[in-house]
Design a protein around this motif. Structure first.
Motif, PDB file in Angstrom:
ATOM      1  N   THR A  22       0.827  -1.205   0.000  1.00 39.93           N
ATOM      2  CA  THR A  22       0.000   0.000   0.000  1.00 39.93           C
ATOM      3  C   THR A  22       0.858   1.250   0.000  1.00 39.93           C
ATOM      4  O   THR A  22       0.577   2.224  -0.705  1.00 39.93           O
ATOM      5  N   VAL A  68       2.235   1.821  -3.454  1.00 42.20           N
ATOM      6  CA  VAL A  68       1.210   2.334  -4.347  1.00 42.20           C
ATOM      7  C   VAL A  68       0.972   3.811  -4.089  1.00 42.20           C
ATOM      8  O   VAL A  68       0.804   4.605  -5.021  1.00 42.20           O
ATOM      9  N   ARG A  69       0.964   4.209  -2.820  1.00 40.86           N
ATOM     10  CA  ARG A  69       0.793   5.627  -2.489  1.00 40.86           C
ATOM     11  C   ARG A  69       1.929   6.463  -3.062  1.00 40.86           C
ATOM     12  O   ARG A  69       1.709   7.571  -3.572  1.00 40.86           O
ATOM     13  N   CYS A 123      -0.489   1.630 -10.387  1.00 41.04           N
ATOM     14  CA  CYS A 123      -1.232   1.558  -9.120  1.00 41.04           C
ATOM     15  C   CYS A 123      -2.376   0.554  -9.226  1.00 41.04           C
ATOM     16  O   CYS A 123      -2.587  -0.273  -8.334  1.00 41.04           O
ATOM     17  N   LYS A 126      -2.300  -2.972  -7.036  1.00 39.13           N
ATOM     18  CA  LYS A 126      -3.223  -3.129  -5.914  1.00 39.13           C
ATOM     19  C   LYS A 126      -4.617  -2.677  -6.349  1.00 39.13           C
ATOM     20  O   LYS A 126      -5.142  -1.683  -5.883  1.00 39.13           O
ATOM     21  N   ARG A 185      -7.597  -1.507  -4.043  1.00 37.14           N
ATOM     22  CA  ARG A 185      -7.464  -0.275  -3.272  1.00 37.14           C
ATOM     23  C   ARG A 185      -7.007   0.910  -4.131  1.00 37.14           C
ATOM     24  O   ARG A 185      -6.866   2.016  -3.629  1.00 37.14           O
ATOM     25  N   ALA A 186      -6.799   0.667  -5.407  1.00 39.10           N
ATOM     26  CA  ALA A 186      -6.109   1.656  -6.233  1.00 39.10           C
ATOM     27  C   ALA A 186      -6.869   2.966  -6.373  1.00 39.10           C
ATOM     28  O   ALA A 186      -6.276   4.043  -6.321  1.00 39.10           O
ATOM     29  N   THR A 230      -6.617   5.049  -3.232  1.00 33.84           N
ATOM     30  CA  THR A 230      -5.236   5.518  -3.086  1.00 33.84           C
ATOM     31  C   THR A 230      -4.945   6.649  -4.063  1.00 33.84           C
ATOM     32  O   THR A 230      -4.355   7.666  -3.707  1.00 33.84           O
ATOM     33  N   ARG A 254      -6.885   9.953  -3.022  1.00 34.55           N
ATOM     34  CA  ARG A 254      -6.325  10.581  -1.826  1.00 34.55           C
ATOM     35  C   ARG A 254      -4.961  11.187  -2.123  1.00 34.55           C
ATOM     36  O   ARG A 254      -4.682  12.334  -1.742  1.00 34.55           O
ATOM     37  N   CYS A 255      -4.104  10.439  -2.807  1.00 35.46           N
ATOM     38  CA  CYS A 255      -2.758  10.939  -3.099  1.00 35.46           C
ATOM     39  C   CYS A 255      -2.800  12.078  -4.109  1.00 35.46           C
ATOM     40  O   CYS A 255      -2.008  13.017  -4.014  1.00 35.46           O
ATOM     41  N   TYR A 276     -13.597  11.074  -3.197  1.00 37.56           N
ATOM     42  CA  TYR A 276     -13.021  10.166  -2.200  1.00 37.56           C
ATOM     43  C   TYR A 276     -13.851  10.162  -0.918  1.00 37.56           C
ATOM     44  O   TYR A 276     -14.182   9.102  -0.378  1.00 37.56           O
ATOM     45  N   CYS A 321      -8.227   3.286   1.954  1.00 43.27           N
ATOM     46  CA  CYS A 321      -6.762   3.225   1.798  1.00 43.27           C
ATOM     47  C   CYS A 321      -6.133   2.447   2.945  1.00 43.27           C
ATOM     48  O   CYS A 321      -4.953   2.592   3.223  1.00 43.27           O
TER      49      CYS A 321
END
Length: 242
Positions: A11, A14-15, A129, A133, A136-137, A140, A143-144, A228, A241
């Motif tokens: 995770t 990926v972030r 990403c 994953k 959860r992509a 993530t 948010r990022c 999100y 996330c």
């Protein structure tokens, strides 16, 4: 490393990919805004009219337009040189101006290259990403994207404040950062180019670039944050996330 540790490590990676992709795309978007404004000929016409530039330069409006088109075509690689003879046979641009534009053209071409690579690399990181994953992509990414965009926006907001408070300091610092010579120091008494592009002209151009970029970046960051939060509120697992 146990299963929980591997999951957290994945995770985190990926972030990092999402954040790096966001920074590349947002910075590439900034270059796109610069290019869009810098080559908008209607912007030049409006500024020239407001500042009565043709009279200040000492030429007619058609000659000023031709000189501007030649300059923009040269920077975009659509003209081989800045050679432009006026009716009396005199070259419109001096050799010092032509030499400076060689540096400006190289800077612009490098910026375009960065923009192209940035969009491609950023898109590839986002794709990575989802492949890495997938479950959860999206959360993530959203948010990022929001937080990385906010960081870049803060930087450009500071630049905007600097330019608004003391544009001359900003402009001189910009040239010292991107040019290794003093060819950009032109004398208004002899340089038509510096009379074409007065400080007020560049101040208005920078303001317009920042307005375009900040509007696009703020809008996209806000949209990412809203989506999100809404998806998280409704308990959609692909938007979390954890």
């Amino acid at each position: 490393m146990n299963e929980t540790g591997l999951r957290e490590h994945g995770t985190g990676f990926v972030r990092l990919m999402a954040a790096a992709g966001t920074v590349l795309i947002v910075l590439s978007a900034a270059v796109a805004c610069i290019s869009g404004v810098a080559f908008d000929k209607s912007f030049y016409r409006d500024e020239y009219r407001k500042m009565d530039t043709a009279a200040y330069v000492g030429v007619t409006d058609p000659v000023l337009e031709q000189a501007t088109n030649t300059l923009l075509d040269y920077l975009q690689g659509n003209a081989p040189s800045l050679d432009l003879a006026m009716d009396n046979g005199e070259e419109y641009y001096s050799q010092r101006e032509k030499d400076h534009m060689v540096d400006v053209k190289a800077l612009y071409q490098n910026a375009v290259l960065f923009m192209t690579v940035g969009f491609c690399a950023g898109g590839a990181l986002f794709a990575g990403c989802f492949l890495w994953k997938r479950e959860r992509a999206l959360g993530t990414f959203l948010r990022c994207y929001f937080w990385a965009a906010v960081g870049v926006l803060a930087l450009f907001a500071c630049i905007g404040v600097w330019a608004a408070v003391d544009f001359n300091s900003f402009w001189v610092s910009f040239h010292h950062m991107f040019f290794t010579n003093d060819l950009w120091l032109l004398d208004p008494a002899v340089s038509r180019m510096i009379r074409m592009f007065q400080e007020a002209f560049f101040a208005n151009m920078v303001a317009r670039i920042l307005a375009w970029f900040l509007s696009a970046a703020v809008g996209s960051a806000a949209a990412a944050g809203i989506v999100y939060q809404r998806m998280k509120k409704h308990g959609r697992p692909e938007y979390t996330c954890n």
